[in-house]
Design a protein around this motif. Structure first.
Motif, PDB file in Angstrom:
ATOM      1  N   ARG A 106     -27.718 -25.260  46.683  1.00  0.00           N
ATOM      2  CA  ARG A 106     -28.650 -25.827  47.669  1.00  0.00           C
ATOM      3  C   ARG A 106     -28.754 -24.910  48.876  1.00  0.00           C
ATOM      4  NH1 ARG A 106     -29.481 -31.615  47.630  1.00  0.00           N
ATOM      5  NH2 ARG A 106     -28.430 -32.517  45.838  1.00  0.00           N
ATOM      6  N   GLN A 107     -29.874 -24.946  49.541  1.00  0.00           N
ATOM      7  CA  GLN A 107     -30.028 -24.289  50.830  1.00  0.00           C
ATOM      8  C   GLN A 107     -29.393 -25.242  51.818  1.00  0.00           C
ATOM      9  OE1 GLN A 107     -31.515 -24.318  53.948  1.00  0.00           O
ATOM     10  NE2 GLN A 107     -31.199 -22.142  54.237  1.00  0.00           N
ATOM     11  N   SER A 108     -28.384 -24.784  52.543  1.00  0.00           N
ATOM     12  CA  SER A 108     -27.559 -25.674  53.360  1.00  0.00           C
ATOM     13  C   SER A 108     -28.323 -26.422  54.448  1.00  0.00           C
ATOM     14  CB  SER A 108     -26.408 -24.893  54.007  1.00  0.00           C
ATOM     15  OG  SER A 108     -25.548 -24.392  53.020  1.00  0.00           O
ATOM     16  N   VAL A 109     -29.220 -25.759  55.134  1.00  0.00           N
ATOM     17  CA  VAL A 109     -29.920 -26.392  56.260  1.00  0.00           C
ATOM     18  C   VAL A 109     -30.886 -27.472  55.787  1.00  0.00           C
ATOM     19  CG1 VAL A 109     -31.525 -25.984  58.169  1.00  0.00           C
ATOM     20  CG2 VAL A 109     -29.652 -24.385  57.748  1.00  0.00           C
ATOM     21  N   THR A 110     -31.677 -27.171  54.765  1.00  0.00           N
ATOM     22  CA  THR A 110     -32.699 -28.124  54.322  1.00  0.00           C
ATOM     23  C   THR A 110     -32.212 -29.067  53.232  1.00  0.00           C
ATOM     24  OG1 THR A 110     -33.563 -26.651  52.606  1.00  0.00           O
ATOM     25  CG2 THR A 110     -34.519 -26.446  54.821  1.00  0.00           C
ATOM     26  N   GLY A 111     -31.146 -28.681  52.535  1.00  0.00           N
ATOM     27  CA  GLY A 111     -30.666 -29.486  51.419  1.00  0.00           C
ATOM     28  C   GLY A 111     -31.471 -29.297  50.148  1.00  0.00           C
ATOM     29  N   THR A 112     -32.431 -28.387  50.171  1.00  0.00           N
ATOM     30  CA  THR A 112     -33.279 -28.142  49.015  1.00  0.00           C
ATOM     31  C   THR A 112     -32.457 -27.594  47.854  1.00  0.00           C
ATOM     32  OG1 THR A 112     -35.162 -27.659  50.449  1.00  0.00           O
ATOM     33  CG2 THR A 112     -35.303 -26.856  48.182  1.00  0.00           C
ATOM     34  N   ILE A 113     -32.622 -28.181  46.672  1.00  0.00           N
ATOM     35  CA  ILE A 113     -31.943 -27.692  45.479  1.00  0.00           C
ATOM     36  C   ILE A 113     -32.684 -26.456  44.999  1.00  0.00           C
ATOM     37  CG2 ILE A 113     -31.309 -28.179  43.087  1.00  0.00           C
ATOM     38  CD1 ILE A 113     -31.243 -31.183  43.916  1.00  0.00           C
ATOM     39  N   LEU A 114     -31.977 -25.346  44.929  1.00  0.00           N
ATOM     40  CA  LEU A 114     -32.572 -24.093  44.489  1.00  0.00           C
ATOM     41  C   LEU A 114     -32.328 -23.815  43.016  1.00  0.00           C
ATOM     42  CD1 LEU A 114     -31.528 -21.876  47.529  1.00  0.00           C
ATOM     43  CD2 LEU A 114     -33.723 -23.021  47.158  1.00  0.00           C
ATOM     44  N   TRP A 115     -31.227 -24.325  42.494  1.00  0.00           N
ATOM     45  CA  TRP A 115     -30.876 -24.035  41.098  1.00  0.00           C
ATOM     46  C   TRP A 115     -29.812 -25.011  40.631  1.00  0.00           C
ATOM     47  CZ3 TRP A 115     -26.324 -22.390  38.656  1.00  0.00           C
ATOM     48  CH2 TRP A 115     -26.468 -21.850  37.378  1.00  0.00           C
ATOM     49  N   THR A 116     -29.882 -25.387  39.352  1.00  0.00           N
ATOM     50  CA  THR A 116     -28.852 -26.165  38.692  1.00  0.00           C
ATOM     51  C   THR A 116     -28.664 -25.565  37.308  1.00  0.00           C
ATOM     52  OG1 THR A 116     -29.513 -28.183  39.851  1.00  0.00           O
ATOM     53  CG2 THR A 116     -28.165 -28.463  37.878  1.00  0.00           C
ATOM     54  N   GLY A 117     -27.411 -25.300  36.935  1.00  0.00           N
ATOM     55  CA  GLY A 117     -27.167 -24.735  35.620  1.00  0.00           C
ATOM     56  C   GLY A 117     -25.708 -24.431  35.379  1.00  0.00           C
ATOM     57  N   SER A 118     -25.441 -23.837  34.228  1.00  0.00           N
ATOM     58  CA  SER A 118     -24.080 -23.513  33.809  1.00  0.00           C
ATOM     59  C   SER A 118     -23.657 -22.146  34.314  1.00  0.00           C
ATOM     60  CB  SER A 118     -23.990 -23.519  32.284  1.00  0.00           C
ATOM     61  OG  SER A 118     -24.249 -24.797  31.782  1.00  0.00           O
ATOM     62  N   ALA A 119     -22.405 -22.071  34.730  1.00  0.00           N
ATOM     63  CA  ALA A 119     -21.817 -20.812  35.179  1.00  0.00           C
ATOM     64  C   ALA A 119     -20.306 -20.935  35.085  1.00  0.00           C
ATOM     65  CB  ALA A 119     -22.245 -20.491  36.606  1.00  0.00           C
ATOM     66  N   THR A 120     -19.631 -19.798  35.129  1.00  0.00           N
ATOM     67  CA  THR A 120     -18.174 -19.812  35.030  1.00  0.00           C
ATOM     68  C   THR A 120     -17.498 -20.164  36.342  1.00  0.00           C
ATOM     69  OG1 THR A 120     -18.128 -17.437  35.425  1.00  0.00           O
ATOM     70  CG2 THR A 120     -18.104 -18.161  33.133  1.00  0.00           C
ATOM     71  N   ASP A 121     -18.171 -19.859  37.471  1.00  0.00           N
ATOM     72  CA  ASP A 121     -17.600 -20.118  38.795  1.00  0.00           C
ATOM     73  C   ASP A 121     -18.726 -20.131  39.824  1.00  0.00           C
ATOM     74  OD1 ASP A 121     -18.246 -17.398  39.333  1.00  0.00           O
ATOM     75  OD2 ASP A 121     -16.212 -16.754  38.846  1.00  0.00           O
ATOM     76  N   PRO A 122     -18.433 -20.470  41.088  1.00  0.00           N
ATOM     77  CA  PRO A 122     -19.491 -20.532  42.103  1.00  0.00           C
ATOM     78  C   PRO A 122     -20.243 -19.212  42.309  1.00  0.00           C
ATOM     79  CG  PRO A 122     -17.571 -21.720  42.865  1.00  0.00           C
ATOM     80  CD  PRO A 122     -17.159 -21.012  41.604  1.00  0.00           C
ATOM     81  N   LEU A 123     -19.550 -18.092  42.290  1.00  0.00           N
ATOM     82  CA  LEU A 123     -20.229 -16.808  42.444  1.00  0.00           C
ATOM     83  C   LEU A 123     -21.138 -16.537  41.252  1.00  0.00           C
ATOM     84  CD1 LEU A 123     -20.624 -14.327  44.189  1.00  0.00           C
ATOM     85  CD2 LEU A 123     -18.641 -13.306  43.053  1.00  0.00           C
ATOM     86  N   GLY A 124     -20.680 -16.911  40.079  1.00  0.00           N
ATOM     87  CA  GLY A 124     -21.519 -16.787  38.885  1.00  0.00           C
ATOM     88  C   GLY A 124     -22.763 -17.650  38.980  1.00  0.00           C
ATOM     89  N   ALA A 125     -22.640 -18.807  39.620  1.00  0.00           N
ATOM     90  CA  ALA A 125     -23.794 -19.689  39.813  1.00  0.00           C
ATOM     91  C   ALA A 125     -24.821 -19.024  40.731  1.00  0.00           C
ATOM     92  CB  ALA A 125     -23.356 -21.028  40.388  1.00  0.00           C
ATOM     93  N   LEU A 126     -24.341 -18.392  41.806  1.00  0.00           N
ATOM     94  CA  LEU A 126     -25.264 -17.682  42.704  1.00  0.00           C
ATOM     95  C   LEU A 126     -25.946 -16.524  41.981  1.00  0.00           C
ATOM     96  CD1 LEU A 126     -23.237 -17.557  46.026  1.00  0.00           C
ATOM     97  CD2 LEU A 126     -25.340 -18.844  45.595  1.00  0.00           C
ATOM     98  N   ASP A 127     -25.181 -15.792  41.184  1.00  0.00           N
ATOM     99  CA  ASP A 127     -25.761 -14.684  40.429  1.00  0.00           C
ATOM    100  C   ASP A 127     -26.782 -15.183  39.413  1.00  0.00           C
ATOM    101  OD1 ASP A 127     -24.394 -12.683  41.764  1.00  0.00           O
ATOM    102  OD2 ASP A 127     -22.790 -12.546  40.269  1.00  0.00           O
ATOM    103  N   ALA A 128     -26.471 -16.285  38.715  1.00  0.00           N
ATOM    104  CA  ALA A 128     -27.392 -16.836  37.725  1.00  0.00           C
ATOM    105  C   ALA A 128     -28.680 -17.321  38.385  1.00  0.00           C
ATOM    106  CB  ALA A 128     -26.729 -17.980  36.963  1.00  0.00           C
TER     107      ALA A 128
END
Length: 58
Positions: free
Chosen positions: A7-29
């Protein structure tokens, strides 16, 4: 793999939802799906105010 939501922290907008191995992997995905190489290429206007990565349960 775990399921994460980015999510974008200020607005709360969901930018992406999906599978990843860890939080950094989620940002990369998220970035890759949007056409960027990895999270370091995410535009500043999206990163301004912060990105929040949370593991969610299905």
């Amino acid at each position: 793999m775990r399921v994460y939501q980015v999510r974008q922290s200020v607005t709360g907008t969901i930018l992406w939802t999906g599978s990843a191995t860890d939080p950094l992997g989620a940002l990369d995905a998220m970035a890759h799906e949007a056409g960027y190489y990895d999270h370091s290429d995410i535009p500043e206007h999206l990163r301004a105010g912060g990105l929040h990565v949370e593991e969610i349960r299905g």
